[in-house]
Design an enzyme around this catalytic site. Structure first.
Site, PDB file in Angstrom:
ATOM      1  N   THR A  51       0.874  -1.023   0.059  1.00 39.19           N
ATOM      2  CA  THR A  51      -0.039  -0.011  -0.178  1.00 39.19           C
ATOM      3  C   THR A  51       0.993   1.273  -0.017  1.00 39.19           C
ATOM      4  O   THR A  51       2.079   1.077   0.655  1.00 39.19           O
ATOM      5  CB  THR A  51      -0.906  -0.186   1.229  1.00 39.19           C
TER       6      THR A  51
ATOM      7  N   VAL B   8     -13.845  -2.412   2.379  1.00 42.04           N
ATOM      8  CA  VAL B   8     -13.087  -1.350   2.471  1.00 42.04           C
ATOM      9  C   VAL B   8     -12.175  -1.053   3.735  1.00 42.04           C
ATOM     10  O   VAL B   8     -12.779  -1.408   4.747  1.00 42.04           O
ATOM     11  CB  VAL B   8     -14.055   0.156   2.450  1.00 42.04           C
ATOM     12  N   GLY B   9     -10.909  -0.745   3.498  1.00 42.24           N
ATOM     13  CA  GLY B   9     -10.149  -0.857   4.811  1.00 42.24           C
ATOM     14  C   GLY B   9     -10.053   0.597   5.403  1.00 42.24           C
ATOM     15  O   GLY B   9     -10.881   1.390   5.277  1.00 42.24           O
ATOM     16  N   ASP B  10      -8.901   1.053   6.085  1.00 44.73           N
ATOM     17  CA  ASP B  10      -8.527   2.168   6.668  1.00 44.73           C
ATOM     18  C   ASP B  10      -7.979   3.279   5.970  1.00 44.73           C
ATOM     19  O   ASP B  10      -8.136   4.439   6.258  1.00 44.73           O
ATOM     20  CB  ASP B  10      -7.464   1.926   8.029  1.00 44.73           C
TER      21      ASP B  10
ATOM     22  N   THR C 173      -0.517   2.397   7.307  1.00 46.02           N
ATOM     23  CA  THR C 173      -0.590   1.251   6.744  1.00 46.02           C
ATOM     24  C   THR C 173      -0.649   0.125   7.433  1.00 46.02           C
ATOM     25  O   THR C 173      -0.154   0.096   8.693  1.00 46.02           O
ATOM     26  CB  THR C 173       0.571   1.298   5.531  1.00 46.02           C
TER      27      THR C 173
ATOM     28  N   GLY D  28      -6.115  -3.270   8.030  1.00 48.31           N
ATOM     29  CA  GLY D  28      -7.112  -2.091   8.033  1.00 48.31           C
ATOM     30  C   GLY D  28      -8.092  -1.970   9.105  1.00 48.31           C
ATOM     31  O   GLY D  28      -8.396  -1.046   9.866  1.00 48.31           O
TER      32      GLY D  28
HETATM   33  N1  ASP Z   1      -4.386  -0.906   5.309  1.00 51.14           N
HETATM   34  C1  ASP Z   1      -4.599  -1.426   3.982  1.00 51.14           C
HETATM   35  C2  ASP Z   1      -5.956  -2.228   4.173  1.00 51.14           C
HETATM   36  O1  ASP Z   1      -6.348  -2.611   5.125  1.00 51.14           O
HETATM   37  C3  ASP Z   1      -3.372  -2.392   3.561  1.00 51.14           C
HETATM   38  C4  ASP Z   1      -2.022  -1.862   3.978  1.00 51.14           C
HETATM   39  O2  ASP Z   1      -1.740  -0.890   4.530  1.00 51.14           O
HETATM   40  O3  ASP Z   1      -1.381  -2.750   3.129  1.00 51.14           O
HETATM   41  O4  ASP Z   1      -6.283  -2.136   3.055  1.00 51.14           O
END
Ligand code: ASP
Length: 278
Positions: free
Chosen positions: A161, A190-192, A211, A214
């Site tokens: 990410t 949907v993540g963070d 990152t 999430g």
């Molecule tokens: N935070 C991102 C998610 O959960 C993934 C990542 O940071 O690699 O979608």
């Protein structure tokens, strides 16, 4: 003095450090030419979205239905923000998030986000790569053999990410981030990354991007937590260290932040990141 920090995600390795360096160089060039912090983070993140090794833009992971659904956001020290969730069919989701920032809304998702992207001039684009297809096949094969009882089931994981945070000479700050999500995800997840306060936060005290897994980052409202430490006058490195420090090593997390006093970057796993000043 202006500062820019970029990262390639919790779990990213040294192999993609050159990608972080390329994005940093492009973002610093924007600052050198008089561009502001928002323009610098957008430039850095679009360079990383266009790098097929990253799990953002072209090269994004596929969900369990074999589709690319991307999340991205941008926020600045004036409190302006824009975000997109479960967005498909565009090349640079972070630029769509920038367009959302110009509207009275903060966050657009799914079909409506795609329609908004088309109406604001983003052409249809297939962000799925053969590498991402192979990776999904690998994950599915592992899941199938786990159901047969022969192997431990694979846990969803982060990686590649991308994100950036900057402060320009005028003291204006911004953060941006973009992702294709985690390694095993249902359609519509949907993540963070686009969630204001979780994957991103900015205000007069600084700009923060997170990152990692999430779901855990949302639960901790992590970026706002780190921002609140900046507001108390904490050094950004200490704020990032404390933010990461609350997670056990089994929950990979990374943070970057800028403030008027400097910048910080921290992780409890690997994270390819770079910073620079002009
Ligand atoms: N935070 C991102 C998610 O959960 C993934 C990542 O940071 O690699 O979608």
């Amino acid at each position: 003095m202006a500062v820019l920090v970029v990262h390639c995600g919790a779990h990213s390795t040294e192999e993609v450090l050159d990608g972080a360096e390329g994005a940093l160089t492009a973002g610093l060039q924007v600052l050198r030419q008089g561009g502001d912090a928002l323009e610098a983070v957008l430039r850095a993140v679009t360079v990383l979205e266009d790098d097929q090794r990253m799990n953002a833009g072209t090269g994004s992971r596929l969900n369990l239905a074999g589709e690319v659904e991307m999340d991205a956001s941008v926020m600045d020290s004036r409190g302006q923000a824009g975000a997109v969730g479960a967005l498909s069919g565009v090349k640079n989701p972070v630029l769509v998030a920038r367009e959302v920032m110009r509207t009275p809304h903060l966050f657009l998702a799914g079909e409506g986000a795609v329609r908004f992207a088309r109406e604001t001039g983003f052409p249809e684009y297939d962000a799925a790569t053969s590498r991402a297809r192979r990776e999904l096949e690998r994950v599915e094969a592992k899941q199938r053999s786990a159901l047969g009882g022969s192997e431990a089931s694979e846990k969803p994981g982060p990686g590649e990410t991308v994100g950036a945070a900057a402060r320009d000479e005028g003291g204006y700050m911004a953060a941006a981030n973009s992702t294709g999500g985690i390694s095993i995800q249902l359609p519509g997840r949907v993540g963070d990354t686009p969630v204001i306060g979780a994957g991103i936060y900015a205000g007069p005290a600084g700009a923060v991007a997170a990152t990692g897994i999430g779901e855990e980052i949302i639960r901790a409202v992590l970026s706002k937590q780190v921002y609140d430490r900046l507001l108390e006058g904490k050094d950004p490195q200490m704020a990032c260290d404390e933010g990461v420090g609350q997670f056990p090593s089994g929950i990979p997390v990374g943070l970057i932040a800028v403030a008027s006093s400097g910048f910080g970057a921290a992780t409890n796993t690997r994270m390819a990141w770079r910073s620079g000043q002009v």
